[in-house]
Scaffold this active site. Structure first.
Site, PDB file in Angstrom:
ATOM      1  N   GLY A 149      39.602 -37.896 112.934  1.00  0.00           N
ATOM      2  CA  GLY A 149      40.489 -37.456 114.534  1.00  0.00           C
ATOM      3  C   GLY A 149      41.403 -38.705 114.646  1.00  0.00           C
ATOM      4  O   GLY A 149      40.973 -39.798 115.296  1.00  0.00           O
ATOM      5  N   GLY A 150      42.696 -38.660 114.500  1.00  0.00           N
ATOM      6  CA  GLY A 150      43.835 -39.523 114.824  1.00  0.00           C
ATOM      7  C   GLY A 150      43.866 -40.940 114.127  1.00  0.00           C
ATOM      8  O   GLY A 150      44.143 -41.965 114.642  1.00  0.00           O
ATOM      9  N   SER A 175      39.035 -30.198 114.234  1.00  0.00           N
ATOM     10  CA  SER A 175      39.684 -30.439 115.544  1.00  0.00           C
ATOM     11  C   SER A 175      39.036 -29.921 116.776  1.00  0.00           C
ATOM     12  O   SER A 175      37.954 -28.982 116.597  1.00  0.00           O
ATOM     13  CB  SER A 175      41.038 -29.504 115.087  1.00  0.00           C
ATOM     14  N   LYS A 179      30.256 -30.586 108.791  1.00  0.00           N
ATOM     15  CA  LYS A 179      31.430 -30.998 109.516  1.00  0.00           C
ATOM     16  C   LYS A 179      31.081 -30.153 110.845  1.00  0.00           C
ATOM     17  O   LYS A 179      30.883 -29.087 110.874  1.00  0.00           O
ATOM     18  CB  LYS A 179      32.464 -30.598 108.782  1.00  0.00           C
ATOM     19  N   ASN A 199      46.774 -26.629 114.887  1.00  0.00           N
ATOM     20  CA  ASN A 199      46.850 -25.779 113.808  1.00  0.00           C
ATOM     21  C   ASN A 199      46.061 -24.579 113.810  1.00  0.00           C
ATOM     22  O   ASN A 199      44.868 -24.725 114.700  1.00  0.00           O
ATOM     23  CB  ASN A 199      46.190 -26.483 112.198  1.00  0.00           C
ATOM     24  N   SER A 200      46.493 -23.549 113.280  1.00  0.00           N
ATOM     25  CA  SER A 200      45.763 -22.294 113.306  1.00  0.00           C
ATOM     26  C   SER A 200      46.138 -21.763 111.718  1.00  0.00           C
ATOM     27  O   SER A 200      46.612 -20.599 111.767  1.00  0.00           O
ATOM     28  CB  SER A 200      45.978 -21.165 114.374  1.00  0.00           C
ATOM     29  N   MET A 201      45.264 -22.411 110.836  1.00  0.00           N
ATOM     30  CA  MET A 201      45.912 -22.175 109.353  1.00  0.00           C
ATOM     31  C   MET A 201      44.950 -20.900 109.253  1.00  0.00           C
ATOM     32  O   MET A 201      45.684 -20.043 108.250  1.00  0.00           O
ATOM     33  CB  MET A 201      45.373 -23.341 108.389  1.00  0.00           C
ATOM     34  N   CYS A 258      34.730 -24.225 111.683  1.00  0.00           N
ATOM     35  CA  CYS A 258      36.268 -23.806 111.649  1.00  0.00           C
ATOM     36  C   CYS A 258      36.664 -23.117 112.988  1.00  0.00           C
ATOM     37  O   CYS A 258      35.906 -22.146 113.288  1.00  0.00           O
ATOM     38  CB  CYS A 258      36.562 -22.936 110.375  1.00  0.00           C
ATOM     39  N   LYS A 265      39.610 -28.442  99.998  1.00  0.00           N
ATOM     40  CA  LYS A 265      39.670 -27.541 101.302  1.00  0.00           C
ATOM     41  C   LYS A 265      38.637 -26.738 101.176  1.00  0.00           C
ATOM     42  O   LYS A 265      37.882 -26.225 100.273  1.00  0.00           O
ATOM     43  CB  LYS A 265      40.966 -26.559 100.888  1.00  0.00           C
ATOM     44  N   GLY A 292      45.089 -35.138 115.331  1.00  0.00           N
ATOM     45  CA  GLY A 292      46.006 -35.881 115.676  1.00  0.00           C
ATOM     46  C   GLY A 292      45.337 -37.139 116.400  1.00  0.00           C
ATOM     47  O   GLY A 292      44.186 -37.048 117.093  1.00  0.00           O
TER      48      GLY A 292
HETATM   49  C1  DHB Z   1      40.865 -24.406 109.199  1.00  0.00           C
HETATM   50  C2  DHB Z   1      40.716 -25.334 110.293  1.00  0.00           C
HETATM   51  C3  DHB Z   1      39.583 -26.167 110.407  1.00  0.00           C
HETATM   52  O1  DHB Z   1      39.724 -26.640 111.380  1.00  0.00           O
HETATM   53  C4  DHB Z   1      38.368 -25.871 109.376  1.00  0.00           C
HETATM   54  O2  DHB Z   1      37.410 -26.678 109.495  1.00  0.00           O
HETATM   55  C5  DHB Z   1      38.605 -25.119 108.640  1.00  0.00           C
HETATM   56  C6  DHB Z   1      39.703 -24.401 108.260  1.00  0.00           C
HETATM   57  C7  DHB Z   1      41.926 -23.704 108.902  1.00  0.00           C
HETATM   58  O3  DHB Z   1      42.428 -22.889 109.961  1.00  0.00           O
HETATM   59  O4  DHB Z   1      42.190 -23.093 107.822  1.00  0.00           O
END
Ligand code: DHB
Length: 309
Positions: free
Chosen positions: A246-247, A191, A161, A68-70, A127, A44, A218
């Site tokens: 991607g997907g 993404s 990336k 996602n919005s992690m 990110c 990660k 996805g």
């Molecule tokens: C997160 C999302 C991403 O696309 C990334 O490159 C790094 C972290 C995230 O929201 O955790």
């Protein structure tokens, strides 16, 4: 049949591994990936300090896309540096992914992981989910400057990336810039930064952070990602190894990415949905497809996409 591939001098037993963010935040998840058929263990994205990430719900997966919005939940760089040696037993390449909030943080994070037994370092310049911060990769000058400094400090495999770009010229500049400083690989793509999904019954966004808007991944991302792979492969003259993300959800997706110019693929949304057993299924499907097409060595097919006259 040979499905081995390479990222420069780093050998992968098959062209498939986990995309950063998918199933790789905790020690347990990392062991799951290491024990699976994944060709590598990607960690990660790690930050200087541990982070809880954004409030939940923060991930929505449907059949056609994920949002996602992690917010970069992770245990922090010290944790990953402490546990990385444990994964040497699996004898697979170990990839660190680093995510700074300021240029200097990339240099600090890099120093820490560069000292450890990671085989490769992916610099996450893309990110999308940290409120108030822009995506580094949309500033080509800073992006190339960061990678240039890092390149001088390591002989490990070094990659970047990237997010999707909107124009061919941006891709040309990035590709030429990264080739000229000796970056080994580009992971394409993170993404799409601004996506959302609405719950029509309740008339509400399906995730909470940042007004419900997060990164789109996805199957819906594949058409965008493939084009980025084609153009990066073209403008780098094949000198930048490419990891297509991607997907990826079936063997034919992998074959498409390989034709487009990728040396391997990363699996994100589908891995979260199906779990690490997905790697065996994808390997089987890829092998089946190669047999049907009478391809003996997958490397022969990298970038062999045809264009109409
Ligand atoms: C997160 C999302 C991403 O696309 C990334 O490159 C790094 C972290 C995230 O929201 O955790």
């Amino acid at each position: 049949m040979n499905i081995k591939t390479n990222i420069k001098h780093l050998e992968l037993a098959l062209p498939i591994y986990n995309a950063s963010g998918a199933w790789c935040t905790t020690e347990k998840e990392l062991h799951d990936i290491a024990k699976s058929k994944s060709a590598a263990v990607m960690f990660k994205s790690m930050t200087v300090k541990p982070r809880e990430g954004n409030p939940e719900p923060r991930l929505r997966i449907t059949d056609s896309f994920s949002i996602n919005s992690m917010g970069l939940p992770n245990r922090g760089v010290d944790y990953y540096c402490k546990i990385v040696d444990m994964f040497a037993q699996y004898q697979k390449p170990l990839f660190a992914s680093i995510a700074g909030f300021a240029e200097n943080e990339f240099y600090d994070l890099f120093e820490r992981v560069n000292d450890k037994s990671f085989d490769a370092i992916e610099v996450n310049l893309s990110c999308p989910n940290v409120s108030g911060k822009s995506v580094f990769a949309y500033n080509p000058k800073i992006s190339v400057r960061i990678l240039k400094r890092l390149r001088k400090r390591t002989n490990k495999i070094l990659g970047v990336k990237l997010p999707p770009f909107n124009e061919r010229e941006e891709i040309r500049n990035m590709a030429e810039g990264f080739v000229s400083i000796g970056v080994d690989f580009a992971t394409l793509i993170n993404s799409y930064p601004l996506g959302c999904a609405i719950d029509i019954k309740k008339e509400i966004m399906t995730i909470k952070p940042n007004m419900g808007i997060g990164g789109l991944g996805g199957p819906s991302l594949k058409a965008i990602s493939l084009a980025q792979v084609v153009l990066f492969h073209h403008f780098s003259d094949g000198k930048l190894a490419i990891i297509g993300v991607g997907g990826v959800n079936k063997g034919s997706d992998i074959y498409e990415y390989i034709l487009a110019g990728a040396s391997a693929v990363g699996v994100g949304t589908a891995l979260i949905h199906e779990g690490p057993k997905i790697f065996k299924r994808l390997e089987n499907e890829l092998v089946h497809m190669l047999k049907e097409k009478r391809v003996e060595n997958i490397k022969e097919k990298i970038g062999k996409l045809k264009f109409m006259e």
